[in-house]
Design an enzyme around this catalytic site. Structure first.
Site, PDB file in Angstrom:
ATOM      1  N   HIS A 137       0.803  -1.232   0.000  1.00  0.00           N
ATOM      2  CA  HIS A 137       0.000   0.000   0.000  1.00  0.00           C
ATOM      3  C   HIS A 137       0.838   1.285   0.000  1.00  0.00           C
ATOM      4  O   HIS A 137       0.292   2.361  -0.252  1.00  0.00           O
ATOM      5  CB  HIS A 137      -0.939   0.037   1.199  1.00  0.00           C
ATOM      6  CG  HIS A 137      -1.995  -1.023   1.189  1.00  0.00           C
ATOM      7  ND1 HIS A 137      -2.834  -1.214   0.117  1.00  0.00           N
ATOM      8  CD2 HIS A 137      -2.347  -1.949   2.123  1.00  0.00           C
ATOM      9  CE1 HIS A 137      -3.660  -2.213   0.383  1.00  0.00           C
ATOM     10  NE2 HIS A 137      -3.379  -2.686   1.578  1.00  0.00           N
ATOM     11  N   ALA A 138       2.123   1.181   0.315  1.00  0.00           N
ATOM     12  CA  ALA A 138       2.946   2.394   0.381  1.00  0.00           C
ATOM     13  C   ALA A 138       3.030   3.053  -0.988  1.00  0.00           C
ATOM     14  O   ALA A 138       3.223   2.385  -2.014  1.00  0.00           O
ATOM     15  CB  ALA A 138       4.340   2.056   0.896  1.00  0.00           C
TER      16      ALA A 138
END
Length: 394
Positions: A137-138
């Site tokens: 998700h980064a």
């Protein structure tokens, strides 16, 4: 099916830990390691240590000012100026709060996924598993969803830069693999595939079938958003059809797969209703595809999974048993041989109030049925048809 496998691990990756009450807890990995050791399925000759990712490697994906923010907020006592900026970098909320040693720990996570790519692309091993990875998700300049550095994007960028590999990324986490998708959304040499619970009801809210890539990368992005309370049969139907079609269409040099196990019915952070069956069958499909299309080159990483006692150790262990072609994997479906080792159960049961499972697979006869099963299955088939409309049938 032949090929050797490496288990990529470094103790410093266990320092990727927000706090004791956070759902993303490294004890998940320790539970899995212990289970594999108790099975006699993992020995020192199969384990690979590694170095942390370098700044040069991280900067292929992440913005320099974001790296600086992570480093500054990794101090035991960050400067108040950096604390005041933490929110703009996604490092102040409950999901992804900054913590001491964060940069080093996240760099080791990214380094493990790079090492797995190196092992496979150099020919040192055919398959490599890095369960500490999977921080999908980064974003380029922002942390999100428990993820500080996107080790998967960093590893894919490394595979492209060093080996010129054409990469198929397969994300089976229940949450859309948004960070990896956006990293390569216009890159025709990286195909991102994600099968997940629809973003209508679940973080991060993205991953619709209309997200297909842009510019030269159009068509190299495939999303299969499934309905809440999807069960094994519908999940596997959608996965089998779509992953075979996209792999045949894209013809990758390397498969990198992410194995969050949070589509399980017991997971507290999603609404799906799958069992351990998909975590037994799905890696077998990827294994076959790797040998059919990439000369076996297959890297797998961990990901989400928040029933850390009953689900994650079983799912991740079955992944390694598949990757390493362990004979136990072939017998798990036979009830008489599907018991977990009592040594592991005895060691860990005292650490949790949740009764640990004694079998590899779930006893579905004890599960309540889903009233909307036919409707859910029908909607998933409609979604699948739309998602695959540009991919030729095999």
């Amino acid at each position: 099916m032949s090929g050797n496998s490496l288990f990529v691990h470094h103790g410093k990756a266990l320092n990727y830990r927000f706090h004791d009450q956070h759902p993303f807890h490294p004890i998940r990995l320790q539970l899995t390691l212990d289970l594999l050791h108790d099975l006699g399925a993992l020995d020192s000759s199969q384990m690979l240590s590694y170095a942390p990712a370098t700044e040069e490697q991280l900067l292929r994906v992440h913005h320099p000012t974001y790296l600086e923010a992570v480093k500054q907020l990794s101090s035991p006592s960050p400067d108040p100026v950096w604390i005041s900026r933490a929110a703009q970098y996604g490092l102040m909320d409950d999901d992804t709060p900054y913590f001491a040693g964060m940069h080093e720990a996240a760099s080791y996570v990214a380094g493990g996924s790079i090492a797995a790519v190196d092992a496979v692309m150099s020919g040192a091993s055919t398959h490599a598993l890095h369960l500490g990875g999977g921080l999908h998700h980064a974003l380029s300049a922002k942390a999100a969803g428990f993820c500080v550095y996107n080790d998967v994007s960093v590893a894919i960028a490394y595979a492209r830069h060093i080996y010129g590999a054409r990469v198929l990324y397969v994300d089976t986490d229940v949450h859309h693999g948004d960070g990896v998708q956006w990293s390569f959304y216009s890159d025709p040499e990286v195909c991102t595939y994600s099968i997940h619970e629809t973003g209508k009801y679940l973080f991060p809210g993205t991953g619709a079938v209309q997200e297909r890539g842009e510019h030269q990368g159009y068509g190299a992005c495939l999303n299969i958003p499934l309905q809440p309370y999807t069960e094994d049969e519908s999940w596997m139907e959608c996965f089998k059809e779509s992953i075979h079609r996209v792999t045949d269409y894209f013809k990758p040099d390397l498969i990198i797969s992410l194995h969050g196990c949070d589509a399980h019915a017991l997971d507290p952070l999603s609404h799906m209703h799958c069992s351990m069956a998909i975590y037994s069958e799905m890696p077998s499909i990827l294994h076959d595809l790797a040998h059919a299309y990439t000369n076996g080159r297959w890297v797998a990483v961990g990901g989400g999974g928040y029933d850390i006692w009953r689900v994650v150790p079983r799912a991740w262990s079955m992944l390694w048993l598949e990757m390493s072609h362990h004979p136990l994997k072939l017998s798990i479906n036979q009830l008489s041989q599907s018991k977990l080792p009592t040594t592991w159960l005895d060691k860990w049961q005292s650490q949790t109030h949740v009764p640990l499972p004694t079998d590899w697979l779930d006893d579905l006869s004890r599960w309540e049925g889903i009233a909307r099963r036919e409707e859910i299955t029908s909607k998933n088939r409609e979604t699948l048809a739309v998602a695959l409309q540009d991919y030729p049938a095999i």
